[in-house]
Write a protein that holds these residues in place. Structure first.
Motif, PDB file in Angstrom:
ATOM      1  N   VAL A   1      35.227  52.496  36.432  1.00 52.50           N
ATOM      2  CA  VAL A   1      34.810  51.609  37.503  1.00 52.50           C
ATOM      3  C   VAL A   1      35.248  50.195  37.150  1.00 52.50           C
ATOM      4  O   VAL A   1      35.071  49.752  36.011  1.00 52.50           O
ATOM      5  N   PRO A   2      35.899  49.468  38.084  1.00 56.07           N
ATOM      6  CA  PRO A   2      36.305  48.092  37.795  1.00 56.07           C
ATOM      7  C   PRO A   2      35.080  47.198  37.602  1.00 56.07           C
ATOM      8  O   PRO A   2      34.092  47.313  38.333  1.00 56.07           O
TER       9      PRO A   2
ATOM     10  N   SER B   1      41.495  48.412  39.546  1.00 55.02           N
ATOM     11  CA  SER B   1      42.065  49.754  39.459  1.00 55.02           C
ATOM     12  C   SER B   1      43.570  49.799  39.674  1.00 55.02           C
ATOM     13  O   SER B   1      44.285  50.478  38.923  1.00 55.02           O
ATOM     14  N   PRO B   2      44.121  49.118  40.714  1.00 55.41           N
ATOM     15  CA  PRO B   2      45.561  49.206  40.942  1.00 55.41           C
ATOM     16  C   PRO B   2      46.408  48.740  39.757  1.00 55.41           C
ATOM     17  O   PRO B   2      47.545  49.198  39.593  1.00 55.41           O
TER      18      PRO B   2
ATOM     19  N   ALA C   1      49.051  44.255  44.258  1.00 52.28           N
ATOM     20  CA  ALA C   1      48.118  45.224  43.655  1.00 52.28           C
ATOM     21  C   ALA C   1      46.834  45.312  44.465  1.00 52.28           C
ATOM     22  O   ALA C   1      45.735  45.288  43.938  1.00 52.28           O
ATOM     23  N   ARG C   2      46.993  45.449  45.778  1.00 51.20           N
ATOM     24  CA  ARG C   2      45.840  45.484  46.679  1.00 51.20           C
ATOM     25  C   ARG C   2      45.452  46.933  46.974  1.00 51.20           C
ATOM     26  O   ARG C   2      46.287  47.762  47.312  1.00 51.20           O
ATOM     27  N   SER C   3      44.163  47.241  46.831  1.00 50.20           N
ATOM     28  CA  SER C   3      43.624  48.542  47.198  1.00 50.20           C
ATOM     29  C   SER C   3      42.688  48.360  48.377  1.00 50.20           C
ATOM     30  O   SER C   3      41.778  47.528  48.332  1.00 50.20           O
TER      31      SER C   3
ATOM     32  N   SER D   1      48.241  50.461  45.358  1.00 52.16           N
ATOM     33  CA  SER D   1      48.550  49.191  44.717  1.00 52.16           C
ATOM     34  C   SER D   1      49.503  48.437  45.637  1.00 52.16           C
ATOM     35  O   SER D   1      50.628  48.107  45.272  1.00 52.16           O
ATOM     36  N   PHE D   2      49.045  48.190  46.857  1.00 48.22           N
ATOM     37  CA  PHE D   2      49.901  47.691  47.924  1.00 48.22           C
ATOM     38  C   PHE D   2      50.344  46.245  47.706  1.00 48.22           C
ATOM     39  O   PHE D   2      49.620  45.438  47.122  1.00 48.22           O
TER      40      PHE D   2
END
Length: 511
Positions: free
Chosen positions: A317-318, A368-369, A207-209, A244-245
């Protein structure tokens, strides 16, 4: 003896019936989803290797490599900073070039793809095939075939292409939700224009942005950059990307775009899309689009040719310690709702500005992801359960997602006016482009700008008279009527016009 003969006859009949049933399914698989087709294809081929216990990757590499293809694309325009015929990859556009990235039309590009069905559906990255005049796929047996685009989505950087072949080797789709940090993975593709290459590493994050897709969306055209230099104002664009890598330290290089990230069972868990690098080549981390997100996008491509995306209708916004302090809230986990879009699903469910989204379908949200990927797998009309925090109390709300066309921003909802441009506002007249001109410039569609009115949009953007306009908002145009019909389809208030100059240079104007 008679009994043995009857048993043998029954076995023979049963085997023939099973084989016939499989062939019938194979002939009629076009109406089945990718997942259903693959369930049939791999029903008798269960995984035999433990994802965490394999001592080597020989079997996984052997199973996957035939189903990963080399993609080569060609373009009609020429780049001013690239020698003709040199293969490039869009990784170079995102990383390692420094300064402002200027739009260009490479003469040739290279990437990878993954075969999903025996009849030739192949998944790759949008940036591998976007705007290509010709797409060639080199199969594992060295055959070269031409592919057509079924659908593309810059918001997820996914594309589905098709070759007219049968009996192709297929890579089995896995379940990216089951991927664990620390497990072994393989990256398979055609890096640096080499032949099939397999590299190994582990999953280092989920879940990487990294903001790569939003940066691509916000790239300025040359005209926009000149306007920015004069006025100091950059154009505003809504961020509709979904990142969401799966992050991995398996070596991924230019040319791996669109290739396979697989687990030790040889199951596809991601589509390689990007690298974190200052040089344009591998420096430790690569990023792949989770296959569970890709499944929904690819099914939409095959059914509709485009993505039918559902929206909650809120901006957020996170939260972390710094953001919480700025917003004067106590919680440091969750998504703080900044705006609720009129007519959206969130507004209908009672979500308000200042609410904090804490869970989605009962699962905690930290960034966010965590939310965007789950929403990205859903369609308009689907329902999703959110847990929100309001005035110190948790509350569950069920949101029915709405399509993009039914959601308007607060600004447009208040004014009741469309955000698209009109021919009158453009201040230009158009005539159908002669066939000879389109052939000369390698264009399949187009209208010629015949006159420009001072003080209007075309004049302020310095769009030259005589430019061949090939598309507006992604739609091909061949007449003034086509231009008029394409203008109202603008998204987020932004209109994009693409064209080709007399010198063959590609142009893009967004306003």
């Amino acid at each position: 003896m008679k009994r043995i003969g009857l048993i043998a006859l029954a076995a023979l009949f049963g085997g023939a019936a099973a084989l016939g049933g499989y062939k019938l399914l194979e002939r009629n698989q076009d109406g089945r989803s990718f997942t259903e087709q693959q369930n049939v294809l791999f029903a008798n081929n269960p995984a035999k290797i433990s994802s965490t216990g394999a001592v080597d990757f020989v079997q996984a590499a052997a199973a996957v490599s035939p189903g990963v293809v080399h993609i080569k694309t060609t373009y009609g325009g020429k780049s001013s900073d690239q020698s003709a015929g040199s293969p490039v990859d869009m990784f170079e556009e995102f990383f390692g070039r420094g300064g402002r990235s200027m739009p260009r039309a490479p003469r040739a590009a290279s990437g990878s793809g993954v075969i999903l069905t025996p009849d030739g559906y192949i998944v790759t990255n949008n940036h591998v095939v976007e705007n290509a005049d010709k797409i060639e796929v080199i199969l594992s047996d060295r055959r070269k075939v031409v592919a057509k685009v079924i659908g593309t989505d810059p918001n997820t950087d996914l594309a589905l292409i098709k070759v007219e072949e049968t009996g192709l080797p297929v890579v089995k789709m896995g379940n990216s939700d089951n991927v664990q940090i620390g497990e072994w993975v393989l990256a398979v593709g055609f890096p640096l224009d080499l032949q099939t290459t397999v590299t190994a590493g582990i999953v280092s994050a989920k879940a990487r942005s990294i903001g790569i897709l939003s940066r691509q969306q916000n790239q300025l055209t040359e005209q926009e950059y000149e306007e920015y230099r004069r006025t100091g104002k950059a154009p505003s664009r809504a961020n509709t990307s979904i990142e969401s890598f799966i992050q991995t330290d398996a070596a991924i290089n230019p040319g791996n775009s669109g290739g396979a990230l697989v687990n030790a069972n040889g199951e596809l868990i991601g589509i390689n899309a990007a690298i974190a690098s200052q040089t344009g080549t591998n420096e430790g981390y690569g990023f792949a689009i989770p296959v569970n997100l890709a499944k929904k996008i690819l099914e939409d491509f095959r059914k509709y040719g485009t993505v039918k995306r559902g929206y909650i209708g809120v901006s957020f916004v996170p939260l972390d310690a710094d953001v919480a302090e700025q917003l004067k809230v106590k919680d440091i986990n969750g998504l703080y709702v900044k705006d609720v879009i009129a007519n959206g699903g969130g507004a209908a469910a009672g979500i308000k500005e200042g609410d904090i989204i804490k869970k989605v379908e009962g699962q905690p949200i930290f960034d966010s992801p965590d939310l965007q990927e789950k929403i990205g797998r859903m369609s308009p009309g689907d329902k999703i359960n959110l847990t929100i925090l309001r005035e110190g109390a948790l509350k569950d709300v069920n949101v029915t997602l709405k399509g993009e066309s039914t959601v308007s921003t607060p600004k447009t909802a208040a004014s009741g006016k469309a955000t698209g441009a009109t021919i009158g506002k453009l201040g230009a007249t158009f005539a159908p482009a002669p066939a000879q001109l389109k052939a000369k410039l390698g264009a399949k569609s187009g209208v010629v700008v015949t006159a420009i009115e001072p003080g209007k949009v075309f004049d302020s953007l310095e769009i030259p008279k005589g430019l061949l306009i090939t598309g507006i908002n992604g739609r091909p145009v061949n007449s003034a009527k086509d231009v008029e019909a394409a203008l109202p389809t603008s998204k987020n208030g932004m209109t994009t016009i693409t064209g080709v100059g007399a010198d063959g240079q590609n142009y893009s104007f967004t306003f």
